[in-house]
Design an enzyme around this catalytic site. Structure first.
Site, PDB file in Angstrom:
ATOM      1  N   LYS A   6     -13.873  -3.393   2.946  1.00  0.00           N
ATOM      2  CA  LYS A   6     -14.804  -2.576   2.563  1.00  0.00           C
ATOM      3  C   LYS A   6     -15.881  -3.110   2.603  1.00  0.00           C
ATOM      4  O   LYS A   6     -16.370  -1.892   3.237  1.00  0.00           O
ATOM      5  CB  LYS A   6     -14.115  -1.952   0.614  1.00  0.00           C
ATOM      6  CG  LYS A   6     -13.417  -1.886   0.747  1.00  0.00           C
ATOM      7  CD  LYS A   6     -12.942  -1.291  -0.911  1.00  0.00           C
ATOM      8  CE  LYS A   6     -11.257  -0.469  -1.568  1.00  0.00           C
ATOM      9  NZ  LYS A   6     -11.459   0.502  -2.105  1.00  0.00           N
ATOM     10  N   ASP A  38     -13.752   6.098  -3.132  1.00  0.00           N
ATOM     11  CA  ASP A  38     -13.530   5.857  -4.007  1.00  0.00           C
ATOM     12  C   ASP A  38     -13.757   6.490  -4.973  1.00  0.00           C
ATOM     13  O   ASP A  38     -13.591   6.879  -6.509  1.00  0.00           O
ATOM     14  CB  ASP A  38     -13.197   4.647  -4.530  1.00  0.00           C
ATOM     15  CG  ASP A  38     -12.170   3.822  -3.551  1.00  0.00           C
ATOM     16  OD1 ASP A  38     -11.022   4.031  -3.219  1.00  0.00           O
ATOM     17  OD2 ASP A  38     -12.963   2.740  -2.939  1.00  0.00           O
ATOM     18  N   THR A  67      -9.099  -1.212   2.807  1.00  0.00           N
ATOM     19  CA  THR A  67      -9.013  -1.905   1.330  1.00  0.00           C
ATOM     20  C   THR A  67      -8.824  -3.205   0.725  1.00  0.00           C
ATOM     21  O   THR A  67      -9.913  -3.719   2.751  1.00  0.00           O
ATOM     22  CB  THR A  67      -7.300  -1.684   0.323  1.00  0.00           C
ATOM     23  OG1 THR A  67      -7.243  -2.000  -0.818  1.00  0.00           O
ATOM     24  CG2 THR A  67      -6.329  -2.716   1.333  1.00  0.00           C
ATOM     25  N   SER A 117       0.934  -1.082   0.020  1.00  0.00           N
ATOM     26  CA  SER A 117       0.368   0.347   0.373  1.00  0.00           C
ATOM     27  C   SER A 117       0.830   1.696  -0.071  1.00  0.00           C
ATOM     28  O   SER A 117       2.556   1.363   0.701  1.00  0.00           O
ATOM     29  CB  SER A 117      -1.466   0.500   1.403  1.00  0.00           C
ATOM     30  OG  SER A 117      -1.835   0.869   1.108  1.00  0.00           O
ATOM     31  N   LEU A 118       0.710   1.628  -1.080  1.00  0.00           N
ATOM     32  CA  LEU A 118       0.863   3.417  -0.999  1.00  0.00           C
ATOM     33  C   LEU A 118       0.445   4.466   0.224  1.00  0.00           C
ATOM     34  O   LEU A 118       0.857   5.582   0.282  1.00  0.00           O
ATOM     35  CB  LEU A 118       0.637   4.228  -2.362  1.00  0.00           C
ATOM     36  CG  LEU A 118       2.227   3.669  -3.356  1.00  0.00           C
ATOM     37  CD1 LEU A 118       1.976   4.432  -4.720  1.00  0.00           C
ATOM     38  CD2 LEU A 118       3.521   4.370  -2.755  1.00  0.00           C
ATOM     39  N   GLY A 143      -3.761   5.079 -12.449  1.00  0.00           N
ATOM     40  CA  GLY A 143      -4.639   4.501 -10.850  1.00  0.00           C
ATOM     41  C   GLY A 143      -3.365   4.942  -9.325  1.00  0.00           C
ATOM     42  O   GLY A 143      -4.020   5.929  -8.535  1.00  0.00           O
TER      43      GLY A 143
END
Length: 280
Positions: free
Chosen positions: A73, A110, A69, A22-23, A243
């Site tokens: 969710k 999102d 994530t 994950s960023l 993305g």
């Protein structure tokens, strides 16, 4: 929404499984630095559906929010005090804000993140669109398209069950959804907007079908980047949204909700994300 002093120590994190890639920590920490929130921290935790309730029970008042994530969710919804209409529309929460009065409120950034990423590339409205894939991200794509697409959306899917699911989401979201077999996915590129929601490698065989004058491609992948499809699209002069664009725009909204500071530092967050990807 939280409203806190810059010196008040607060915590946030991203949860999921797997989570090591994950960023989100890079993006949120860059935002805290730019906003002067020196006592804020943002971490990542490997959390499965079975672990989620216990993790939520351990949260103390220092926690400001969570990013979620897969596969959490949907699993988080019964653990919350309420969710936004946006999250309810796709039965998916990627953001939890822990309010000052102790409530846990879910949202989905999102969907508005997709719209903001497209708007940044000049895409405000389209007459029709195509979606590649039929997973959770595809339903979010339909929700975004319900706000910017004035005509039908064609979803290219692999199974009859997925086709039924996409048509069902269309009915729920007020989008006219047509479905077609994945074998016909090359025809998707006739649309002015194509949203690719498939895993890495799935669209590689479609590269030869990129037209001479393509419209806009929104490929939700960010690592590795560019995908072969995105690279071929750009070579033909088409607009490409990636993305990382989605990740940054949805994280901007998360930071604003969790910290109460607006606007969040989009440029600093994108630069941090680009640097982190380049270092991989």
């Amino acid at each position: 929404m939280n409203s806190v002093a810059a010196t008040e120590a607060r915590r946030a994190a991203v949860l999921g499984s797997p989570i090591a890639h994950s960023l989100s920590p890079v993006l949120h920490r860059a935002a805290y630095a730019a906003l002067g929130l020196s006592d804020w921290s943002y971490d990542r935790f490997e959390v499965t559906e079975a672990d989620l309730a216990a993790f939520m029970e351990r949260l103390d008042p220092s926690w400001a929010g969570l990013s979620l994530t897969m596969p959490l969710k949907r699993a988080v919804i019964p653990l919350l005090d309420g969710i936004s209409d946006t999250a309810a529309s796709v039965e998916a929460v990627n953001t939890v804000v822990l309010t000052d009065d102790g409530r846990r409120v879910g949202d989905n950034t999102d969907i508005p993140g997709m719209i903001a990423a497209l708007r940044e590339r000049g895409v405000e409205k389209v007459e029709y669109a195509a979606v590649l894939g039929a997973g959770a991200t595809a339903s979010s794509a339909l929700a975004a398209l319900s706000r910017i697409c004035t005509g039908p959306v064609t979803a290219y899917v692999r199974t009859h069950t997925r086709a039924e699911e996409m048509r069902g989401w269309g009915e729920r979201l007020g989008v006219e959804v047509h479905t077609a077999d994945w074998a016909e996915a090359g025809h998707a590129f006739d649309a002015p907007l194509v949203i690719a929601t498939t895993p890495a490698g799935a669209t590689d065989p479609l590269v030869p079908y990129v037209p001479e004058r393509p419209g806009t491609l929104f490929d939700v992948l960010y690592d590795p980047w560019p995908t072969p499809l995105a690279a071929a699209w750009a070579e033909q002069g088409g607009a490409v949204v990636g993305g990382l664009d989605l990740l940054v725009h949805q994280a901007v909204l998360q930071v604003e909700q969790m910290t109460g500071r607006s606007p969040a530092p989009l440029a600093a967050m994108r630069a941090a994300g680009e640097a982190a990807l380049a270092a991989r």
